[in-house]
Design an enzyme around this catalytic site. Sequence first.
Site, mmCIF file in Angstrom:
data_model
loop_
_atom_site.group_PDB
_atom_site.id
_atom_site.type_symbol
_atom_site.label_atom_id
_atom_site.label_comp_id
_atom_site.label_asym_id
_atom_site.label_seq_id
_atom_site.Cartn_x
_atom_site.Cartn_y
_atom_site.Cartn_z
ATOM 1 N N ALA A 83 -63.592 34.661 4.181
ATOM 2 C CA ALA A 83 -64.012 35.888 3.499
ATOM 3 C C ALA A 83 -64.155 37.047 4.484
ATOM 4 O O ALA A 83 -64.910 37.985 4.250
ATOM 5 C CB ALA A 83 -65.348 35.654 2.786
ATOM 6 N N ARG B 278 -56.915 46.993 1.080
ATOM 7 C CA ARG B 278 -56.215 47.461 -0.116
ATOM 8 C C ARG B 278 -57.178 47.872 -1.233
ATOM 9 O O ARG B 278 -56.786 48.497 -2.192
ATOM 10 C CB ARG B 278 -55.241 46.366 -0.614
ATOM 11 C CG ARG B 278 -54.057 46.169 0.308
ATOM 12 C CD ARG B 278 -53.285 44.900 -0.037
ATOM 13 N NE ARG B 278 -53.851 43.717 0.603
ATOM 14 C CZ ARG B 278 -53.390 42.485 0.447
ATOM 15 N NH1 ARG B 278 -52.362 42.252 -0.343
ATOM 16 N NH2 ARG B 278 -53.952 41.461 1.071
ATOM 17 N N GLN C 121 -65.999 36.280 12.323
ATOM 18 C CA GLN C 121 -64.667 36.522 12.886
ATOM 19 C C GLN C 121 -64.661 37.997 13.301
ATOM 20 O O GLN C 121 -64.609 38.882 12.454
ATOM 21 C CB GLN C 121 -63.578 36.257 11.829
ATOM 22 C CG GLN C 121 -62.177 36.418 12.377
ATOM 23 C CD GLN C 121 -61.111 36.448 11.280
ATOM 24 O OE1 GLN C 121 -61.415 36.632 10.106
ATOM 25 N NE2 GLN C 121 -59.866 36.292 11.667
ATOM 26 N N ASP D 24 -61.287 35.406 -2.711
ATOM 27 C CA ASP D 24 -60.899 36.426 -3.692
ATOM 28 C C ASP D 24 -60.176 35.825 -4.890
ATOM 29 O O ASP D 24 -59.304 36.444 -5.475
ATOM 30 C CB ASP D 24 -60.036 37.510 -3.018
ATOM 31 C CG ASP D 24 -58.785 36.958 -2.343
ATOM 32 O OD1 ASP D 24 -58.596 35.733 -2.342
ATOM 33 O OD2 ASP D 24 -57.991 37.772 -1.810
ATOM 34 N N GLU E 104 -44.686 34.418 3.814
ATOM 35 C CA GLU E 104 -45.410 35.560 3.249
ATOM 36 C C GLU E 104 -44.431 36.619 2.751
ATOM 37 O O GLU E 104 -43.292 36.708 3.239
ATOM 38 C CB GLU E 104 -46.354 36.149 4.299
ATOM 39 C CG GLU E 104 -47.498 35.225 4.646
ATOM 40 C CD GLU E 104 -48.280 34.731 3.442
ATOM 41 O OE1 GLU E 104 -48.718 35.562 2.629
ATOM 42 O OE2 GLU E 104 -48.445 33.507 3.287
ATOM 43 N N TYR F 94 -93.570 57.985 -25.460
ATOM 44 C CA TYR F 94 -93.537 57.294 -24.168
ATOM 45 C C TYR F 94 -94.792 56.448 -24.021
ATOM 46 O O TYR F 94 -95.903 56.981 -24.041
ATOM 47 C CB TYR F 94 -93.452 58.302 -23.002
ATOM 48 C CG TYR F 94 -93.678 57.617 -21.670
ATOM 49 C CD1 TYR F 94 -92.822 56.607 -21.233
ATOM 50 C CD2 TYR F 94 -94.769 57.941 -20.855
ATOM 51 C CE1 TYR F 94 -93.041 55.938 -20.040
ATOM 52 C CE2 TYR F 94 -94.987 57.280 -19.648
ATOM 53 C CZ TYR F 94 -94.120 56.279 -19.254
ATOM 54 O OH TYR F 94 -94.333 55.609 -18.073
ATOM 55 N N ASN G 37 -99.970 58.193 -17.952
ATOM 56 C CA ASN G 37 -100.378 57.022 -17.153
ATOM 57 C C ASN G 37 -100.447 57.300 -15.664
ATOM 58 O O ASN G 37 -101.007 56.534 -14.920
ATOM 59 C CB ASN G 37 -99.413 55.854 -17.423
ATOM 60 C CG ASN G 37 -97.981 56.203 -17.116
ATOM 61 O OD1 ASN G 37 -97.557 57.347 -17.301
ATOM 62 N ND2 ASN G 37 -97.221 55.242 -16.640
HETATM 63 C C1 UD1 Z 1 -52.992 34.864 1.113
HETATM 64 C C2 UD1 Z 1 -51.961 33.858 1.609
HETATM 65 C C3 UD1 Z 1 -50.813 33.824 0.616
HETATM 66 C C4 UD1 Z 1 -51.331 33.437 -0.766
HETATM 67 C C5 UD1 Z 1 -52.479 34.366 -1.214
HETATM 68 C C6 UD1 Z 1 -53.152 33.774 -2.422
HETATM 69 C C7 UD1 Z 1 -52.060 33.849 4.058
HETATM 70 C C8 UD1 Z 1 -51.413 34.306 5.313
HETATM 71 N N1 UD1 Z 1 -51.496 34.244 2.931
HETATM 72 O O1 UD1 Z 1 -52.420 36.139 1.096
HETATM 73 O O2 UD1 Z 1 -49.868 32.853 1.035
HETATM 74 O O3 UD1 Z 1 -50.284 33.479 -1.711
HETATM 75 O O4 UD1 Z 1 -53.467 34.474 -0.191
HETATM 76 O O5 UD1 Z 1 -54.110 34.636 -2.955
HETATM 77 O O6 UD1 Z 1 -53.003 33.100 4.128
HETATM 78 N N2 UD1 Z 1 -59.291 36.535 5.674
HETATM 79 C C9 UD1 Z 1 -60.120 36.289 6.746
HETATM 80 N N3 UD1 Z 1 -59.740 36.754 7.975
HETATM 81 C C10 UD1 Z 1 -58.592 37.403 8.205
HETATM 82 C C11 UD1 Z 1 -57.742 37.657 7.096
HETATM 83 C C12 UD1 Z 1 -58.111 37.204 5.839
HETATM 84 O O7 UD1 Z 1 -61.170 35.681 6.585
HETATM 85 O O8 UD1 Z 1 -58.331 37.791 9.356
HETATM 86 C C13 UD1 Z 1 -59.717 36.070 4.315
HETATM 87 C C14 UD1 Z 1 -59.858 37.180 3.298
HETATM 88 O O9 UD1 Z 1 -61.180 37.675 3.248
HETATM 89 C C15 UD1 Z 1 -59.462 36.505 1.978
HETATM 90 C C16 UD1 Z 1 -58.523 35.385 2.427
HETATM 91 O O10 UD1 Z 1 -58.729 35.197 3.812
HETATM 92 O O11 UD1 Z 1 -60.581 35.943 1.312
HETATM 93 C C17 UD1 Z 1 -57.067 35.728 2.143
HETATM 94 O O12 UD1 Z 1 -56.721 36.922 2.804
HETATM 95 P P1 UD1 Z 1 -55.838 38.051 2.116
HETATM 96 O O13 UD1 Z 1 -55.632 39.139 3.085
HETATM 97 O O14 UD1 Z 1 -56.384 38.356 0.782
HETATM 98 O O15 UD1 Z 1 -54.460 37.238 1.984
HETATM 99 P P2 UD1 Z 1 -53.262 37.525 0.988
HETATM 100 O O16 UD1 Z 1 -52.404 38.594 1.546
HETATM 101 O O17 UD1 Z 1 -53.766 37.684 -0.390
HETATM 102 CA CA CA Z 2 -55.768 37.788 -1.330
#
Ligand code: UD1
Ligand code: CA
Length: 468
Positions: free
Chosen positions: A10, A16, A76, A106, A158, A369, A389
């Site tokens: 997370a 975005r 992180q 998410d 990706e 009131y 009051n």
């Molecule tokens: C990611 C997947 C993709 C998948 C999609 C599904 C990767 C590289 N790609 O893409 O294959 O189809 O989810 O919804 O995994 N996060 C971290 N640290 C980071 C980056 C991200 O903790 O440095 C966490 C984000 O908070 C999020 C999750 O990892 O909860 C996914 O990251 P996000 O950037 O949403 O990946 P997508 O581009 O959606």
């Molecule tokens: Ca995502």
Amino acid sequence: MSAIASVILAAGQGKRMESPLPKVLHPVAGKPMLFYSLDLLKSLGIEKKILVLGNQIEKIKESVNSIDRDIICVHQKEQLGTAQALMEAEPYLTDFYGVLLVLYADIPLLKMATLQKIITHHKNSSACCTLLTAKLENPKGYGRIIRNKFNEVVEIKEQSDLSEEEGQINEINGGIYCFDSKELFTALTSVKRDNEQKEYYLTDVIKIMRDKGSSIESITVEDPAEIRGINTQQELSQINNLVYQKNALEHMEKGVTIISPDNTFLESDVQIGRGTTIFPFTIITAGSRIGSNCHIGPYSYIVESHIADQTRVLSSMIEHSQIGSNTSIGPYAHIRPESVIGDEVKIGNYVEIKKAFIDKGTRVSHLTYLGDATLGKKVNIGAGTITCNYDGIRKNTTTIEDGVFIGSNNSLVAPVIIGKDSYTAAGSTITSNVPPRSLGIARARQENIVGWVDKKNIKKQNKKKEKE
Ligand code: UD1
Ligand code: CA
């Protein structure tokens, strides 16, 4: 049964979303997106839970600890990708040898049954990773599942790294995985940033594992909506709608009439009794309990409140309060926190109630009131009554005992007690207690000056004559 630990990623910046609020705290049907994953892990009974967080870690931690104090939060510092995020969890898993369940934060529509299915499938196989896939009509934005001619998963690519041909693949990576913990962390050390985004992709471990000869298993969800991720405000609104629709449907299945489900917003953890009708443009928040045969709405906002049977609420707001049965609220009433309103009470047009206890059969029909007040049974409050009051320093209480009749346009200056069965005269400013069965009257006596208008007119005419 082998042990299970889990990691939720997370830490992403949620760029975005273009929002100052951390992405994972954005509410989906009233509940932070991240809590959906946390609740699933709680229901699964997974003991070791690690949450990887990035920016605004303290804010998210505080919110998470309000529902789960056992979770380990790790930081992180730089968001270099999902693989690197998972590496941050490794120090907490050095003596762990079981199945590691990895989720993204998410994906709030994911179902418990699906998680159980993937875990069972993984345990019954010798795979080093089992992942969840879905087939989407519009797969754009998601990682795609690359399979060989034997239909085995060999790689995840990706969006930005896809060839034109690969772009046609409609099977996507759902972002939910079961890994053999030790094999995963070994594979993660080989992940490189040689992709379009210059990130360490967790999805690269699939190819790394395959190349080493390990097998990858997959499960495809029947309902692809389940794994829809939220990355933009548009996706957030779409998923909000889906959750509200699902909640409305669940209530309808239990005998609640919802006139327009698309315009009714019932958060998760709301209970509504059979035979109740919810009219459009009504929002009911988590923790609310509504009895049976009630009429709620249109245009009502009920915040974590309890309402008993056969009660009507019309165009009103009720916050953190309790309402009895056969009571009527509104239109245009505001019941503020810590109010307790009994059975057969009427709270009418333009009435504001704050931290008040109102007993059975009392009527507060218009423009009033009542704050920090206790009202007994069968009290009648005249239009335009105000409890004064607040004296600028403290909040003082007003007590109105059973059977009292408060005349219209009264100011009740607290602290004050109006004794049982007494009356106050219309237009009174009541500053001291009224004994039981008495009339409190506190206003200047009216004097009528008979013939005043005629005298005034004569004066006027005389002045006119003088000028001529
Ligand atoms: C990611 C997947 C993709 C998948 C999609 C599904 C990767 C590289 N790609 O893409 O294959 O189809 O989810 O919804 O995994 N996060 C971290 N640290 C980071 C980056 C991200 O903790 O440095 C966490 C984000 O908070 C999020 C999750 O990892 O909860 C996914 O990251 P996000 O950037 O949403 O990946 P997508 O581009 O959606
Ligand atoms: Ca995502």
